[in-house]
Motif scaffolding. Structure first.
Motif, PDB file in Angstrom:
ATOM      1  N   ASP A  54       0.828  -1.206   0.000  1.00  0.00           N
ATOM      2  CA  ASP A  54       0.000   0.000   0.000  1.00  0.00           C
ATOM      3  C   ASP A  54       0.865   1.260   0.000  1.00  0.00           C
ATOM      4  O   ASP A  54       0.608   2.206  -0.746  1.00  0.00           O
ATOM      5  N   GLN A  57       2.385   1.629  -3.452  1.00  0.00           N
ATOM      6  CA  GLN A  57       1.402   2.073  -4.442  1.00  0.00           C
ATOM      7  C   GLN A  57       1.142   3.571  -4.319  1.00  0.00           C
ATOM      8  O   GLN A  57       1.048   4.279  -5.323  1.00  0.00           O
ATOM      9  N   LYS A  58       1.021   4.056  -3.096  1.00  0.00           N
ATOM     10  CA  LYS A  58       0.791   5.489  -2.900  1.00  0.00           C
ATOM     11  C   LYS A  58       1.995   6.311  -3.368  1.00  0.00           C
ATOM     12  O   LYS A  58       1.836   7.361  -3.996  1.00  0.00           O
ATOM     13  N   LYS A  61       1.966   6.385  -7.148  1.00  0.00           N
ATOM     14  CA  LYS A  61       0.927   7.297  -7.648  1.00  0.00           C
ATOM     15  C   LYS A  61       1.381   8.752  -7.525  1.00  0.00           C
ATOM     16  O   LYS A  61       1.204   9.547  -8.452  1.00  0.00           O
ATOM     17  N   GLU A  90       8.729   0.812  -8.436  1.00  0.00           N
ATOM     18  CA  GLU A  90       8.005  -0.215  -9.185  1.00  0.00           C
ATOM     19  C   GLU A  90       8.703  -1.570  -9.158  1.00  0.00           C
ATOM     20  O   GLU A  90       8.068  -2.594  -9.378  1.00  0.00           O
ATOM     21  N   LEU A  93       6.889  -3.421  -6.409  1.00  0.00           N
ATOM     22  CA  LEU A  93       5.446  -3.614  -6.517  1.00  0.00           C
ATOM     23  C   LEU A  93       5.152  -4.900  -7.272  1.00  0.00           C
ATOM     24  O   LEU A  93       5.867  -5.241  -8.215  1.00  0.00           O
ATOM     25  N   GLN A  96       1.295  -5.488 -12.281  1.00  0.00           N
ATOM     26  CA  GLN A  96      -0.080  -5.011 -12.409  1.00  0.00           C
ATOM     27  C   GLN A  96      -0.809  -5.782 -13.505  1.00  0.00           C
ATOM     28  O   GLN A  96      -0.207  -6.192 -14.497  1.00  0.00           O
ATOM     29  N   ALA A 134      -3.568  -5.494  -4.646  1.00  0.00           N
ATOM     30  CA  ALA A 134      -2.146  -5.257  -4.878  1.00  0.00           C
ATOM     31  C   ALA A 134      -1.792  -5.221  -6.357  1.00  0.00           C
ATOM     32  O   ALA A 134      -0.806  -4.615  -6.743  1.00  0.00           O
ATOM     33  N   ASP A 137      -4.455  -0.994 -10.284  1.00  0.00           N
ATOM     34  CA  ASP A 137      -4.437   0.438 -10.044  1.00  0.00           C
ATOM     35  C   ASP A 137      -5.904   0.833  -9.908  1.00  0.00           C
ATOM     36  O   ASP A 137      -6.647   0.864 -10.884  1.00  0.00           O
TER      37      ASP A 137
END
Length: 150
Positions: A54, A57-58, A61, A90, A93, A96, A134, A137
């Motif tokens: 999390d 991801q923030k 973004k 990334e 992460l 995606q 996870a 997006d």
């Protein structure tokens, strides 16, 4: 665990003398520690892996938004710095889902909960986040859910 991977990568980048990567990894570590501190007073139990994802991801973004603003403002050197940070973020992460896989996930959730209109958008988004949080997006998924429900 992801947290340990980030710590190990920080140490190895410091040893290698990669200042930009080290700075970004330290920033990630600081954000994770900030979130840990926030959660000390909370009564919720949060999975450590989910917490780290999390945070990442923030951060990703924020970097994407900054890149857009810097490029629109003609500040290519700042945009390049943000792109470098985004690349490091990334790396940690999970991959995606592409647009086709996202659409398939939305259709599966729609069918499972019986969503048939915009009034069910909140339910669909909540279920998507619980199943694929996870690897999705959520801002992009929101537009696809709207299109699927209208």
């Amino acid at each position: 665990m992801l947290r340990d991977d980030i710590k190990a990568a920080t140490i190895s980048s410091m040893k290698a003398g990669d200042k930009e990567r080290t700075a970004t990894l330290r920033l990630i570590g600081a954000k994770i520690k900030d979130r840990d501190i926030e959660l000390r007073t909370s009564s919720k139990d949060v999975d450590d892996e989910a917490l780290v994802i999390d945070v990442l991801q923030k951060m990703a973004k924020q970097r994407r938004e900054s890149i857009t603003m810097f490029e629109d403002g003609g500040r290519t050197e700042l945009a390049a710095k943000e792109k470098g940070e985004l690349a490091v973020i990334e790396e940690y992460l999970p991959s995606q889902l592409d647009e086709a896989a996202t659409a398939a996930a939305i259709e599966a959730v729609k069918a499972d909960i019986g969503a048939d209109g915009m009034k069910d958008m909140g339910k669909v988004m909540a279920e998507l986040k619980s199943r694929h949080g996870a690897e999705l997006d959520m801002s992009k998924a929101s537009g696809l859910v709207k299109a699927a429900l209208s």
